[in-house]
Design a protein around this motif. Structure first.
Motif, mmCIF file in Angstrom:
data_model
loop_
_atom_site.group_PDB
_atom_site.id
_atom_site.type_symbol
_atom_site.label_atom_id
_atom_site.label_comp_id
_atom_site.label_asym_id
_atom_site.label_seq_id
_atom_site.Cartn_x
_atom_site.Cartn_y
_atom_site.Cartn_z
ATOM 1 N N SER B 212 0.847 -1.195 0.000
ATOM 2 C CA SER B 212 0.000 0.000 0.000
ATOM 3 C C SER B 212 0.882 1.244 0.000
ATOM 4 C CB SER B 212 -0.926 0.000 1.229
ATOM 5 O OG SER B 212 -0.174 -0.158 2.404
ATOM 6 N N ALA B 213 0.345 2.352 -0.480
ATOM 7 C CA ALA B 213 1.108 3.595 -0.546
ATOM 8 C C ALA B 213 1.566 3.995 0.854
ATOM 9 C CB ALA B 213 0.240 4.693 -1.152
ATOM 10 N N THR B 214 2.831 4.407 0.947
ATOM 11 C CA THR B 214 3.425 4.725 2.247
ATOM 12 C C THR B 214 3.964 6.141 2.237
ATOM 13 O OG1 THR B 214 4.101 2.414 2.525
ATOM 14 C CG2 THR B 214 5.211 4.053 3.919
ATOM 15 N N ASN B 215 3.633 6.903 3.273
ATOM 16 C CA ASN B 215 4.200 8.236 3.424
ATOM 17 C C ASN B 215 4.578 8.435 4.891
ATOM 18 O OD1 ASN B 215 4.182 11.148 4.141
ATOM 19 N ND2 ASN B 215 3.835 11.389 1.941
ATOM 20 N N VAL B 216 5.878 8.524 5.132
ATOM 21 C CA VAL B 216 6.326 8.575 6.531
ATOM 22 C C VAL B 216 5.860 9.832 7.263
ATOM 23 C CG1 VAL B 216 8.299 7.013 6.337
ATOM 24 C CG2 VAL B 216 8.599 9.448 5.806
ATOM 25 N N GLN B 217 5.597 10.901 6.497
ATOM 26 C CA GLN B 217 5.082 12.110 7.158
ATOM 27 C C GLN B 217 3.659 11.838 7.661
ATOM 28 O OE1 GLN B 217 7.621 14.003 7.299
ATOM 29 N NE2 GLN B 217 8.712 13.174 5.525
ATOM 30 N N GLU B 218 2.847 11.199 6.801
ATOM 31 C CA GLU B 218 1.474 10.893 7.213
ATOM 32 C C GLU B 218 1.446 9.860 8.327
ATOM 33 O OE1 GLU B 218 -0.685 9.799 3.696
ATOM 34 O OE2 GLU B 218 -0.305 11.756 2.754
ATOM 35 N N LEU B 219 2.393 8.914 8.275
ATOM 36 C CA LEU B 219 2.448 7.888 9.327
ATOM 37 C C LEU B 219 2.939 8.473 10.650
ATOM 38 C CD1 LEU B 219 4.002 4.783 7.474
ATOM 39 C CD2 LEU B 219 1.603 5.173 8.066
ATOM 40 N N GLY B 220 3.703 9.566 10.560
ATOM 41 C CA GLY B 220 4.265 10.169 11.766
ATOM 42 C C GLY B 220 5.339 9.306 12.410
ATOM 43 N N ALA B 221 5.999 8.443 11.584
ATOM 44 C CA ALA B 221 6.984 7.502 12.133
ATOM 45 C C ALA B 221 8.359 8.149 12.236
ATOM 46 C CB ALA B 221 7.065 6.262 11.250
ATOM 47 N N ASP B 222 9.048 7.889 13.335
ATOM 48 C CA ASP B 222 10.425 8.366 13.479
ATOM 49 C C ASP B 222 11.398 7.440 12.750
ATOM 50 O OD1 ASP B 222 9.831 10.615 15.132
ATOM 51 O OD2 ASP B 222 9.465 9.216 16.779
ATOM 52 N N PHE B 223 11.125 6.137 12.827
ATOM 53 C CA PHE B 223 11.900 5.145 12.081
ATOM 54 C C PHE B 223 10.931 4.216 11.354
ATOM 55 C CE2 PHE B 223 14.924 6.081 15.605
ATOM 56 C CZ PHE B 223 16.062 6.368 14.870
ATOM 57 N N LEU B 224 11.347 3.749 10.171
ATOM 58 C CA LEU B 224 10.560 2.766 9.428
ATOM 59 C C LEU B 224 11.542 1.769 8.815
ATOM 60 C CD1 LEU B 224 7.803 1.892 7.957
ATOM 61 C CD2 LEU B 224 8.600 3.324 6.056
ATOM 62 N N ALA B 225 11.295 0.491 9.036
ATOM 63 C CA ALA B 225 12.158 -0.553 8.468
ATOM 64 C C ALA B 225 11.361 -1.378 7.472
ATOM 65 C CB ALA B 225 12.680 -1.460 9.581
ATOM 66 N N PHE B 226 11.974 -1.716 6.332
ATOM 67 C CA PHE B 226 11.335 -2.647 5.406
ATOM 68 C C PHE B 226 12.383 -3.327 4.540
ATOM 69 C CE2 PHE B 226 11.402 0.235 1.659
ATOM 70 C CZ PHE B 226 11.523 1.476 2.283
ATOM 71 N N SER B 227 11.953 -4.402 3.887
ATOM 72 C CA SER B 227 12.891 -5.195 3.098
ATOM 73 C C SER B 227 12.612 -5.044 1.612
ATOM 74 C CB SER B 227 12.812 -6.663 3.505
ATOM 75 O OG SER B 227 11.478 -7.092 3.537
ATOM 76 N N GLY B 228 13.641 -5.200 0.795
ATOM 77 C CA GLY B 228 13.488 -5.084 -0.647
ATOM 78 C C GLY B 228 12.839 -6.300 -1.279
ATOM 79 N N HIS B 229 13.153 -7.466 -0.736
ATOM 80 C CA HIS B 229 12.748 -8.696 -1.438
ATOM 81 C C HIS B 229 11.269 -9.005 -1.335
ATOM 82 C CE1 HIS B 229 12.276 -11.423 2.069
ATOM 83 N NE2 HIS B 229 13.071 -10.553 2.646
ATOM 84 N N LYS B 230 10.554 -8.317 -0.443
ATOM 85 C CA LYS B 230 9.107 -8.527 -0.370
ATOM 86 C C LYS B 230 8.356 -7.573 -1.283
ATOM 87 C CE LYS B 230 8.578 -10.466 4.309
ATOM 88 N NZ LYS B 230 9.939 -10.805 4.712
ATOM 89 N N MET B 231 9.076 -6.642 -1.951
ATOM 90 C CA MET B 231 8.427 -5.659 -2.816
ATOM 91 C C MET B 231 9.003 -5.716 -4.228
ATOM 92 S SD MET B 231 9.953 -2.215 -0.964
ATOM 93 C CE MET B 231 9.766 -1.086 -2.354
ATOM 94 N N CYS B 232 9.180 -6.961 -4.701
ATOM 95 C CA CYS B 232 9.625 -7.217 -6.073
ATOM 96 C C CYS B 232 11.119 -6.958 -6.274
ATOM 97 C CB CYS B 232 8.833 -6.408 -7.116
ATOM 98 S SG CYS B 232 7.105 -6.850 -7.167
ATOM 99 N N GLY B 233 11.823 -6.570 -5.234
ATOM 100 C CA GLY B 233 13.258 -6.356 -5.325
ATOM 101 C C GLY B 233 14.017 -7.614 -4.945
ATOM 102 N N PRO B 234 15.346 -7.549 -4.988
ATOM 103 C CA PRO B 234 16.168 -8.710 -4.658
ATOM 104 C C PRO B 234 16.308 -8.932 -3.146
ATOM 105 C CG PRO B 234 17.561 -6.860 -5.224
ATOM 106 C CD PRO B 234 16.147 -6.394 -5.415
ATOM 107 N N THR B 235 16.815 -10.105 -2.771
ATOM 108 C CA THR B 235 17.185 -10.333 -1.378
ATOM 109 C C THR B 235 18.492 -9.579 -1.104
ATOM 110 O OG1 THR B 235 18.383 -12.316 -2.033
ATOM 111 C CG2 THR B 235 16.134 -12.623 -1.217
ATOM 112 N N GLY B 236 18.836 -9.467 0.164
ATOM 113 C CA GLY B 236 20.121 -8.850 0.529
ATOM 114 C C GLY B 236 20.068 -7.336 0.613
ATOM 115 N N ILE B 237 18.866 -6.755 0.514
ATOM 116 C CA ILE B 237 18.772 -5.303 0.629
ATOM 117 C C ILE B 237 17.517 -4.918 1.429
ATOM 118 C CG2 ILE B 237 17.592 -5.045 -1.619
ATOM 119 C CD1 ILE B 237 20.172 -2.614 -0.072
#
Lengths: 157, 415
Positions: B212-237
């Motif tokens: 889903s569309a993500t905007n850290v300003q709207e989320l109000g998050a100080d930190f956000l972690a996510f992985s590349g390989h779950k969003m069509c990207g490669p593993t290892g990032i």
């Protein structure tokens, strides 16, 4: 390609649906020992009553797991009940040798025979031979045996 | 129930993913494990291949042309990620090897510098082990206290006592979406409450950012972690987003090349953000691959991805309930609007390993196990679940194949 019938032999499904020696024993005198498969969350609890020579006089099993781990535990309990430490040791080594054929060799190398397999009859346990064709499931089949070995070691310590 | 319109054509979508054209056990693959890792579109494979074939060189050092091209391509990827999540600056985008490393970086670097004995960190009962164990390590090392947000009976966070839990807390670290239940959490409500209590907020976006569309300003998050390989990207990032002022004050995580400005016999000074947190040669090809994944997802449109998954979630829940009734129990919220496309289920009292083994014979790939969320499993009173999860390339034919294979599974074990 191994098929489901290689894995789920009728005797395995029978032990899964009608597990032998299910339940608990009073502790003490029984020893309670737990085994976990951290990969899948399966857990097994063994209750062991030892005779004066350290053999397994009685055994009960509780816990939860897949058909392979549950049926393997059920068959194990039937195989070791009333057996001496030496007999159980032989059975354990024979069973683990059967399970390790493919663990240590690559697919297709079916000629590789385990070198230290004792010459004992595995009986019903033979039905689990097909598990080695599904390497991910080997740990399910060996969980009960590893837990038993841990219990025997604790009892003799 | 009103049926949502699906903006995505499944057949055309599948054609962009080379792996989805293969067969398993002589049948076309039905991939339903995207919550574990997604498949990769040709655009991502080509971008990584192109890097190795045409500009392979180390970044940020060489003055020759291909090194400059590689550096530019990598930093372009950072800008793409920045815009994808609405960060203000590329300085706020730290590349890590995965989301687990990003979560550990905050616990280890920010945590060690800012937490002391008795300080409170608030987590929830639905966290992945990656957002539990790093904090347990600080319990052992520093003596911090952990508090847990409970769940209601549909697997949603129970926020009744949130302010009490946050009272005196220094950190709130929660997932935006459960990898087991599919529950999508009210992140803004959580981060607002944390800020009001004087705590920083850390969001695990592994399951939400790809879907889903993500905007850290709207989320109000100080930190956000996510992985590349779950969003069509490669593993290892993976990616750690952090608010710039927090990252500036945070000590470095790993020491080495790239993260320094100066090294002397008696010490060192750190590089500027974001490289201060990127010691050593980065995963250049993977970063470029992640950039290509972001471009590809932008092309599809994240609102379309979400609309597609809501429609497919409606179809999945209604199909499985219609065909199996009481034989199946799907965990998590019943409303598709409150959940993502992750379906953990119990079926016929069978063990998840046995279910997934038979499904595999029908070329249906699902996960079985505790999904790295053992505290949640304990709360649910089960050892494991089978889990099917969908993404942009799945369609109703995959769900029909799952249902057919479940039918066969039930028949196999009741014979």
């Amino acid at each position: 390609m191994p098929g489901l019938e290689d894995l789920y032999r009728e005797i395995i499904l029978d032990h899964y649906r009608n597990p032998r020696n299910r339940g608990e024993l009073e502790t003490p005198p029984a020893l309670r020992v737990e085994g976990f498969n951290p990969l899948c969350g399966d857990e097994i609890v063994l209750y062991l009553d030892f005779d004066s020579n350290g053999g397994v006089a009685d055994i009960r099993i509780s816990g939860q797991g897949c058909s392979i781990s549950q049926s393997s535990a059920s068959m194990m309990s039937a195989a070791v009940k009333g057996k001496s430490v030496a007999e159980i040791d032989e059975l354990t080594r024979a069973f683990k040798a059967m399970m390790s054929i493919h663990e240590n060799t690559l697919e297709g190398a079916e000629t590789a025979e385990p070198i230290d397999a004792p010459d004992v009859k595995l009986g019903d346990l033979e039905a689990l031979r097909g598990v080695v064709k599904f390497p991910v499931r080997i740990k399910c089949a060996t969980l009960a045996w590893n837990t038993l070995a841990q219990g025997i070691e604790e009892a003799s310590a | 129930m009103a049926v949502s319109v699906d903006p995505i054509d499944g057949t055309a979508m599948k054609a962009q993913f080379p792996l989805l054209s293969r067969e398993v056990h002589g049948k076309p693959i039905v991939y339903l494990d995207s919550a574990a890792t997604s498949q990769k579109p040709l655009a991502v494979l080509d971008a990584m291949d192109d890097y190795y074939r045409t500009i392979n060189s180390n970044v940020h050092r060489g003055v020759y042309m291909i090194a400059e091209e590689a550096t530019n391509r990598m930093e372009l990827a950072r800008a793409l990620v920045r815009d994808f999540i609405g960060a203000r600056s590329s300085s706020e985008i730290i590349f890590t090897k995965n989301a687990t490393e990003a979560l550990n970086m905050v616990a280890q670097s920010w945590g060690r510098a800012n937490l002391s004995a008795g300080d409170v960190v608030v987590l929830s009962h639905m966290e992945h082990h990656a957002n539990i164990v790093p904090w347990h390590m600080l319990v052992a090392e520093i003596g911090i206290e952990l508090r847990w947000i409970p769940l209601d009976n549909e697997g949603r966070l129970d926020l009744t006592d949130l302010d009490t839990l946050l009272n005196g807390a220094k950190v709130l670290s929660v997932t935006a979406m459960s990898n087991v239940l599919g529950t999508m959490n009210p992140v803004r409500t959580l981060t607002d409450a944390a800020r009001k209590a004087g705590a920083i907020s850390m969001i695990d976006g592994c399951q939400s950012v790809p879907h889903s569309a993500t905007n850290v300003q709207e989320l109000g998050a100080d930190f956000l972690a996510f992985s590349g390989h779950k969003m069509c990207g490669p593993t290892g990032i993976g990616v750690l987003y952090g608010r710039e002022d927090l990252l500036e004050a945070m000590p470095p995580f790993l020491g080495g090349g790239e993260m320094i400005r100066d090294v002397r016999l008696d010490g060192f000074t750190t590089n500027e953000l974001p490289w201060k947190f990127e010691a050593g040669t980065p995963a250049i090809a993977e970063i470029i691959g992640l950039g290509a994944a972001v471009e590809w997802l932008n092309g599809v449109g994240m609102d379309n991805v979400r609309a597609h998954e809501i429609a497919l979630t409606e179809y999945t829940i209604s199909t499985l309930h219609e065909r199996f009734g009481d034989r199946i129990n799907i965990h998590g919220p019943s409303s598709p609007a409150e959940r993502g496309g992750v379906f953990s289920f119990d079926f016929d009292g069978l063990h998840p390993h046995d279910i997934s083994q038979v499904l595999d014979q029908h070329a249906v790939c699902v996960r079985a196990g505790h999904h790295c969320a053992k505290p949640l499993m304990k709360l649910l009173g089960i050892g494991a679940t089978a889990r099917a999860s969908v993404y942009v390339y799945n369609d109703t034919t995959d769900i029909d194949a799952l249902a057919d294979a479940l039918d066969a599974t039930g028949a196999f074990f009741t014979l």
